[in-house]
Enzyme design. Structure first.
Site, PDB file in Angstrom:
ATOM      1  N   CYS B 146     -54.041  87.793 -70.762  1.00 18.03           N
ATOM      2  CA  CYS B 146     -54.235  86.843 -69.422  1.00 18.03           C
ATOM      3  C   CYS B 146     -53.905  85.288 -69.765  1.00 18.03           C
ATOM      4  CB  CYS B 146     -55.597  87.011 -68.775  1.00 18.03           C
ATOM      5  SG  CYS B 146     -56.940  87.383 -69.960  1.00 18.03           S
ATOM      6  N   TYR B 147     -54.597  84.883 -70.782  1.00 17.14           N
ATOM      7  CA  TYR B 147     -54.463  83.380 -70.996  1.00 17.14           C
ATOM      8  C   TYR B 147     -52.978  83.098 -71.296  1.00 17.14           C
ATOM      9  CZ  TYR B 147     -59.506  82.761 -71.391  1.00 17.14           C
ATOM     10  OH  TYR B 147     -60.805  82.651 -71.309  1.00 17.14           O
TER      11      TYR B 147
END
Lengths: 343, 343, 343, 343
Positions: B146-147
């Site tokens: 996600c990051y």
């Protein structure tokens, strides 16, 4: 010694936090509480948590209602402090929680705040080198902004020791919503705030930017430049600042840690956490403390310092009381909690 | 066409979000749902929000239970995907939401994850130049972290156009707690999380760092270096990333804006917000969208890009379904919400 | 069939939720979006989550802008619906999300809302016995209040079967802050709301009280009396209602459970959870569902029913779309999520 | 007088809150801090907010480590207090924050807690009629549960004055998650808790039910029966209880108000709010206060009392310190905040 203390702007968040702290101060008698539009109502209508003071009626903010006190705290909108302060005279100690007297540079004031610059007062950050002495006995104090306090304390030791390139400082600071003040605005509605993080004042336009640079510049030979981005997070209080900068050639994590340990060894409110433990805002909630931790990213060559404080306590009202203690010749730590309210 | 789909790791957060999206997919029939320790219990015990599927019983995760499906989503702990995938054979499309096959560099894998590197699969970020084509018809996909998704999308156009110094990228990303997974840990206790922001994985040690660099490096001639700091904020979902870098000489805000507009003009899920409007995570909640905005700080010479997404949707399960659509030759946007759930 | 649909009051929370749902409706074309003070601004300034519609400009709310649509949703402040509706004529289906046409009893209207009672329209709770039929083909619908929906559905089966004393109903309902509307008020400031629960409208003075009684009274011979207390909790959406009443002599938990199972067996949106599982609002977030569970307290002889829904979805906009589907002769469940957004 | 104080169970939430309060107590010296599985670690690893005590090492909980103190606070899991207390001897004052010695009725203990009933100690709710005297000089105190404290104080004056039917008491209490203890559990994960309200222990099965009835029964001739439902809300601390009961014939709001005013006029920590102002938990956060307000619903004939407190302060650790002050012959209010931490 009992100090008779007035609070102007008592119905706002800074005013409420001042009264929370002052209500436990052994050398303080709480005098006039004043407000603008809320004058005539009781304090309890605005701050039900101030239980013992809830019945107190708010007076109009004016030199007349504030006169006759030893200490006057001003927690007013920008631009209202100068006129009041002037009328109060020099034998009243005035401690301004607003921005009016923070900046030395009039041009920066005009650029970021607009309007006429009122001047500057002794800056209420005793942890700055040499600053504590200037605050002892002062009769005017400009309390720092919450972001500048946390950003300055996060960066100062490394900047001062020239361990980082002070021209490339980057700060991203996550803040609770009380920092935006108590006035209702669409973007501060509970339903908008909860479950959401958002950025604002991006690109160097936040008013606290020049204040951070003003704090750091005197302590290094090099140029100081701070890229500052505030982020709003779903919590009532607290700021967590992540500050970073490229380290200068050869800087080690041991050197970095050493300069922070040394800088804050005797500071009553600044804590460098044990290695491996990172700051969380909750641990400083309602306390006058700053929690710090740091790392050196070997891959990127950047020092990263994380700092937490409560924007209303050490970020505003706690700092104001700390300055009052110094100004009045009292123990600097009186009535200032070292223990946060967690969980 | 109806695809028969299995989800391994259905009781976790990624598994739950996959099923939320798949349950509305017109071309999908939901087959086996499997789990590790939770096998034998009903889906509703773990995900009461998946109302129509609540009575489904979770089977053991194994090649046997997952065989016989067209698509298998893996939402497993690190290190468990390779063995399962091998047994499933090449005529099953395997989409891995875990980290096992994301990194190309085996050394980076060993450094950040430990253990043996399983290899690398087509990387599931269709918005990377040329990547969409590699995903069409693929039978193996590694869904990004996600990051890395939010950081890459925030920085890529500026890096690719050489408008910033890619050796001095700084990202501070505020994330909700679902990103840490569903396993109960002391620091994820509701009482610890609410009202608090905290940093973790500071100093370049977060596992997503090499993945971000891997995404950016092919698109610039210069060196790529990212200082990445994640911050935990009191919200269930959402990431707000603040990315910045020094601009190259002469770069203007108009140029910056133009390269972002151009890069994302045809992307169905990436939105550059109107000038003056800054991203907030809530606006992307439950949607497969990324919201972006940017500024050029004239004082510091840094470009600042802020990007928001939902870590479980575009950050994980939405990206996985997007990749499934591409792999299966369907409309890329099927079953992927463009509208967030706000307030 | 494509229905051309207008939304009056599009910049508020009910308006935003209507548009979130309608944007996925296969038989709907979104026409005029109107507002009061916000007319002239874009939808995206108020609802950045409505990404694909963000550029739409809000028109003035008037019969002129709303004319020429098949369906007009009204999401207006109390007292504004009647005049608009009258001008629209009978061949436009008007679905009112406000309170103007909910109450049959004019005296109750005057007591709780003040001003002139506009009349009453078919009440948009299809789950009431016989009500679904009245809504099919209706050209006017009064969408229920969020508290009455959850309270009614929690109590109706027990009241209807005379298993409880309907004269002693007690409901305490915990609600998120979006229920209070989008207008900024001091008590809805994020900093006031987060970390705090508070009561309001205590002592039978909340406007939704007569509406709950109106819903229950036709289904029992006995008197109906509801003690209703709303509580504000720190969440953006969701209502959790705890409803209780003394059971009539000899009532068993098996009987209670049976009447709820029977009442809701064919309802597409109402779920009696498996025994032992209690409702949580998060499981209904963004969905048009109601989750229910019940117990019989042997010590006190009270039945206790707990019900959860999303105040903006099944509590307002979802119910409105459900009614539109019925009014227009469509499948009642079109565009209405069964799956919540959790965690 | 300086009391040497030990805290057993110092790494939990009750232990942490005890130390927050005790760290400011002028007559207390903090001695041994003990734990179970956390023995050997520092206090700061569990409670970073206890800054000045952060370096203290936790010892094993045993009679040996706890001996030699004037006061021993026990904050242990159920069933562990009796053995420790016995070994400590009568000249050590033992204040138990757990449930072991709260109930007088052994059968109720066995039914709700299971296992052997250890007995009962003087009950630490000084606000009960006659109870304060029993606590002065006591060497054993059983601190009440948080729900019983708030429920009892909300109902007692009305029950005692026979203004309500004590056989039909209904309490719905909304609580923050710290009340569930610090042990990580799936349903207490931050992502599950935030944005959600949920019910648990419904139907008279919550362990605090018999304790509430035990508190009220001695003060009325009639039967006492409480329907008690706890609700978990997304906040770290705080309980808001809504208590109601049918009023007896002819009871007026003036009578109701009068009995509450009279009952709590001299209580240092119990505040009946001004008319029109309703309790909010935030106003009691971190304080030892209870805020109360009441109404008489004329339509239903029910009195409704709303009460707020902080479950960790007046609900547990504050009450424990209040009892210590009484037991040791000190001013009852020492080290107990009257002002909450808001916003």
């Amino acid at each position: 010694m009992t100090l008779r203390v007035a609070v102007a702007g008592a119905s706002g968040y800074a005013g409420g936090e001042l009264l929370r702290l002052l209500s436990t101060h052994p050398e303080v008698e709480i005098g006039a509480l004043t407000a603008g539009g809320n004058a005539g109502s009781t304090l309890g209508q605005h701050h039900p948590h101030l239980t013992p003071l809830a019945g107190r009626v708010l007076e109009e903010t004016s030199a007349a209602t504030l006169a006759g006190h030893d200490i006057v705290f001003l927690a007013l909108p920008h631009g209202q402090s100068a006129e009041i302060a002037e009328q109060l005279g020099d034998n009243v100690t005035v401690i301004d929680c607003g921005a009016d007297f923070r900046l030395v540079d009039s041009e920066a004031w005009v650029e970021f705040y607009g309007g006429k610059h009122a001047g500057h007062w002794p800056y209420g950050l005793p942890e700055l080198p040499g600053q504590r002495e200037k605050l002892r006995g002062a009769n005017r104090v400009a309390v720092p902004g919450c972001y500048p306090t946390v950003s300055t304390l996060a960066l100062l030791p490394a900047v001062q020791a020239s361990l980082v390139d002070s021209a490339q400082l980057v700060v991203v600071a996550v803040s609770g919503t009380s920092g935006a003040g108590k006035g209702p605005k669409p973007n501060l509605h509970g339903a908008e705030v909860m479950g959401s993080a958002s950025a604002y004042g991006v690109g160097g336009v936040h008013r606290h930017t020049p204040e951070i640079e003003q704090n750091l510049a005197p302590h290094t030979d090099g140029p100081v430049s701070v890229s500052f981005t505030p982020v709003l997070a779903p919590m009532a209080r607290g700021i967590l600042a992540t500050a970073s900068a490229p380290v200068t050639e050869g800087t080690t994590i041991e050197q970095l840690r050493a300069v922070y340990e040394q800088a804050y060894a005797d500071e009553p409110f600044i804590y460098l956490l044990p290695e491996g433990q990172w700051p969380q805002t909750q641990a400083t909630l309602g306390a006058n403390t700053v929690h710090l931790q740091l790392a050196l990213d070997q891959r990127t060559g950047r020092a990263v310092v994380v700092a937490a404080l409560d924007n209303l306590t050490k970020g505003t009202a706690g700092a104001a009381v700390q300055c009052m203690n110094l100004a009045a010749g009292l123990d600097e730590t009186l009535a200032l909690p070292l223990v946060g309210v967690a969980p």
